[in-house]
Design a protein around this motif. Structure first.
Motif, PDB file in Angstrom:
ATOM      1  N   THR A  11       3.918   2.910   9.043  1.00 29.90           N
ATOM      2  CA  THR A  11       4.150   3.950   7.896  1.00 29.90           C
ATOM      3  C   THR A  11       4.510   3.232   6.637  1.00 29.90           C
ATOM      4  O   THR A  11       3.657   3.396   5.625  1.00 29.90           O
ATOM      5  N   ASN A  12       5.241   2.212   6.559  1.00 29.25           N
ATOM      6  CA  ASN A  12       5.422   1.350   5.526  1.00 29.25           C
ATOM      7  C   ASN A  12       4.181   0.573   5.123  1.00 29.25           C
ATOM      8  O   ASN A  12       3.912   0.286   3.827  1.00 29.25           O
ATOM      9  N   ALA A  47      -2.005   4.686   0.874  1.00 30.90           N
ATOM     10  CA  ALA A  47      -1.546   5.954   0.373  1.00 30.90           C
ATOM     11  C   ALA A  47      -1.420   6.013  -1.153  1.00 30.90           C
ATOM     12  O   ALA A  47      -2.239   6.981  -1.631  1.00 30.90           O
ATOM     13  N   VAL A  48      -1.050   5.015  -1.514  1.00 31.19           N
ATOM     14  CA  VAL A  48      -0.710   5.301  -3.044  1.00 31.19           C
ATOM     15  C   VAL A  48      -2.204   5.160  -3.853  1.00 31.19           C
ATOM     16  O   VAL A  48      -2.515   5.681  -4.839  1.00 31.19           O
ATOM     17  N   LEU A  50       1.677   2.482   3.191  1.00 27.13           N
ATOM     18  CA  LEU A  50       2.149   3.010   1.710  1.00 27.13           C
ATOM     19  C   LEU A  50       1.244   2.679   0.668  1.00 27.13           C
ATOM     20  O   LEU A  50       0.734   3.293  -0.209  1.00 27.13           O
ATOM     21  N   LEU A  71       7.899   2.911  -5.160  1.00 29.72           N
ATOM     22  CA  LEU A  71       8.098   3.143  -3.773  1.00 29.72           C
ATOM     23  C   LEU A  71       7.571   1.963  -2.975  1.00 29.72           C
ATOM     24  O   LEU A  71       8.204   1.555  -1.770  1.00 29.72           O
ATOM     25  N   ILE A  72       6.733   1.231  -3.363  1.00 29.74           N
ATOM     26  CA  ILE A  72       6.006   0.366  -2.592  1.00 29.74           C
ATOM     27  C   ILE A  72       7.207  -0.866  -2.727  1.00 29.74           C
ATOM     28  O   ILE A  72       7.292  -1.746  -1.607  1.00 29.74           O
ATOM     29  N   LEU A 114       4.810   5.688  -8.794  1.00 31.99           N
ATOM     30  CA  LEU A 114       4.570   5.583  -7.311  1.00 31.99           C
ATOM     31  C   LEU A 114       4.736   4.163  -6.834  1.00 31.99           C
ATOM     32  O   LEU A 114       5.355   3.782  -5.754  1.00 31.99           O
ATOM     33  N   PHE A 168      10.096  -0.060  -0.209  1.00 24.02           N
ATOM     34  CA  PHE A 168       9.906   0.136   1.252  1.00 24.02           C
ATOM     35  C   PHE A 168       9.360  -1.090   1.798  1.00 24.02           C
ATOM     36  O   PHE A 168       9.328  -1.671   3.082  1.00 24.02           O
ATOM     37  N   LEU A 169       8.433  -1.739   1.138  1.00 27.34           N
ATOM     38  CA  LEU A 169       7.935  -2.983   1.842  1.00 27.34           C
ATOM     39  C   LEU A 169       8.410  -4.472   0.982  1.00 27.34           C
ATOM     40  O   LEU A 169       8.309  -5.212   2.095  1.00 27.34           O
TER      41      LEU A 169
END
Length: 339
Positions: free
Chosen positions: A239-240, A246-247, A243, A299-300, A296, A303-304
């Motif tokens: 999932t990570n 997805a972005v 990301l 968020l990367i 967004l 989480f990454l």
């Protein structure tokens, strides 16, 4: 994609055929002004925080270097939002319209495509770390990443620079909104070259990112089949990793699909007025999704990038301790003060 494109509809007060195809300015002004105001506040807070954290992290890996460049591009894009808000409001003037055409819109799209390029570079770096986690080649050295990053900024700036200078030097009429009316013949030709180049940048990075994350998925499942890792842990890492993908799809893919029919509606008489207006709103709505990228991307980072997360928590913990100590000192001082 137009690197200095603003509204392509005129706003004449008299009744003309073009007015019939113009969108409802009152509705669009309210919607997009509010939308970009929210994006500006959120993007300014989040990217300022990200820069504050990243300045404490040494650039010891390609990943950190690319993330730092991405946050700089996002902050620069965020600072352009007020001009987008002003041009949609009653504060719009012919002079402001010229500035938007020559400078702010060019920077907006410049930072957009720089972000796209760095998302592609991040995807390559993630694949290299997944396929060869302990490998160390010349391409994996931070110095190489810094040189590559500087090259990206320089090449993109040189690409869009003519869009800033190839203008007639005239003031835009009160009711005109087409930036192309201010361009020289050479400027219009260069504009087409930039459009073509940016389409290549986007679609090549889209293919690159999809291929990289397909290969990353394959490597992850190979690894977990060998080590028999827990499905919960595999799902979390997967999932990570996705990301970024997805972005990219949320922010950029809709805009570039909407861009094609919108451009045709502006250059050919093959669409009805109602279709032209619908395509305008589609283009502006998907363009706001591209602007959402500035909000967004943090968020990367969170989480990454474990270094970013650790430094953020450390900074917040230090600030919290400082505030708590200050409050205790204030309380202690007030209790010691004689009545």
């Amino acid at each position: 994609m137009a690197l200095n494109e603003t509204e392509s509809f005129s706003n004449y007060s008299n009744t003309t055929a073009e007015d019939k195809c113009a969108p409802d300015r009152e509705v669009s002004q309210v919607i997009f002004s509010v939308l970009y105001s929210v994006l500006f506040i959120a993007g300014l807070v989040m990217n300022s925080l990200a820069i504050w954290v990243f300045f404490q992290i040494p650039s010891k890996s390609n990943f950190i270097v690319y993330l730092k460049n991405t946050v700089m591009a996002d902050l620069l894009m965020t600072l352009i939002f007020p001009f987008k808000i002003a041009i949609e409001s009653s504060f719009r003037t012919p002079g402001l319209q010229v500035f938007v055409c020559q400078v702010s819109s060019v920077i907006f799209y410049l930072t957009m495509y720089i972000s796209i390029i760095f998302l592609g570079l991040i995807s390559i770096d993630r694949y290299q770390k997944t396929a060869k986690p302990f490998g160390r080649s010349a391409m994996c050295k931070p110095r190489t990443a810094k040189i590559l990053s500087a090259t990206v900024w320089l090449c993109m700036f040189l690409l869009v620079l003519p869009n800033m200078i190839l203008y007639k030097g005239e003031v835009m009429p009160e009711n005109e909104r087409k930036c192309s009316s201010l361009k020289t013949d050479l400027g219009l030709k260069w504009h087409e070259i930039v459009n073509f180049t940016c389409q290549i940048i986007f679609w090549s990075n889209l293919v690159l990112i999809v291929v990289c994350y397909f290969l990353i998925t394959r490597e992850l499942y190979k690894s977990y089949r060998k080590t028999r890792g827990s499905s919960r842990q595999a799902k979390k890492i997967n999932t990570n990793v996705f990301l970024v993908l997805a972005v990219f799809f949320i922010c950029f893919v809709p805009f570039h699909f909407a861009r094609i029919p919108y451009t045709l509606s502006q250059t050919r008489d093959a669409f009805q007025c109602s279709t032209q207006v619908a395509l305008y709103y589609m283009k502006e709505s998907t363009l706001s999704l591209s602007a959402l990228n500035a909000c967004l991307d943090p968020l990367i980072y969170f989480f990454l990038c474990q270094s970013f997360k650790n430094m953020l928590f450390a900074k917040l913990h230090t600030c919290t301790q400082g505030l708590t100590k200050k409050q205790k000192d204030v309380c202690s001082s007030s209790m010691d003060t004689p009545l």
